[in-house]
Write a protein that holds these residues in place. Structure first.
Motif, PDB file in Angstrom:
ATOM      1  N   PRO A 118      18.624  13.449  -6.799  1.00  0.00           N
ATOM      2  CA  PRO A 118      18.314  13.879  -8.173  1.00  0.00           C
ATOM      3  C   PRO A 118      17.079  13.207  -8.759  1.00  0.00           C
ATOM      4  CG  PRO A 118      20.657  13.467  -7.945  1.00  0.00           C
ATOM      5  CD  PRO A 118      20.005  13.012  -6.662  1.00  0.00           C
ATOM      6  N   SER A 132      17.904  21.040  -4.319  1.00  0.00           N
ATOM      7  CA  SER A 132      18.923  20.143  -4.864  1.00  0.00           C
ATOM      8  C   SER A 132      19.994  19.790  -3.836  1.00  0.00           C
ATOM      9  CB  SER A 132      19.570  20.754  -6.096  1.00  0.00           C
ATOM     10  OG  SER A 132      20.223  21.966  -5.771  1.00  0.00           O
ATOM     11  N   ARG A 133      20.099  20.566  -2.791  1.00  0.00           N
ATOM     12  CA  ARG A 133      21.052  20.254  -1.716  1.00  0.00           C
ATOM     13  C   ARG A 133      20.483  19.229  -0.746  1.00  0.00           C
ATOM     14  NH1 ARG A 133      24.217  25.507   0.215  1.00  0.00           N
ATOM     15  NH2 ARG A 133      24.782  26.292  -1.833  1.00  0.00           N
ATOM     16  N   LEU A 173      13.975  14.983  -7.494  1.00  0.00           N
ATOM     17  CA  LEU A 173      13.794  16.268  -8.168  1.00  0.00           C
ATOM     18  C   LEU A 173      13.298  16.080  -9.595  1.00  0.00           C
ATOM     19  CD1 LEU A 173      16.989  18.082  -6.896  1.00  0.00           C
ATOM     20  CD2 LEU A 173      14.628  18.512  -6.197  1.00  0.00           C
TER      21      LEU A 173
END
Length: 52
Positions: A41, A36-37, A44
């Motif tokens: 989004p 997530s870094r 993901l």
């Protein structure tokens, strides 16, 4: 038998990538810890998890 090969991301904090390679040297898996870094989004959200 598979082996795990860590990927050097040049010191990117909080992100670890490992590759799973089979006995013939073929890539059979990719694991991104802290994805997530690194990923947007929407990327993901579209990813398919094999451990679910």
């Amino acid at each position: 038998m598979t082996r795990t090969v860590p990927v050097d991301l040049g010191g990117e904090p909080g992100i670890d990538v490992v590759l799973d390679v089979d006995a013939n040297g073929r890539l059979v898996g990719v694991e991104v810890l802290g994805a997530s870094r690194l990923l947007a989004p929407e990327v993901l959200a579209a990813a398919h998890r094999l451990d679910d």
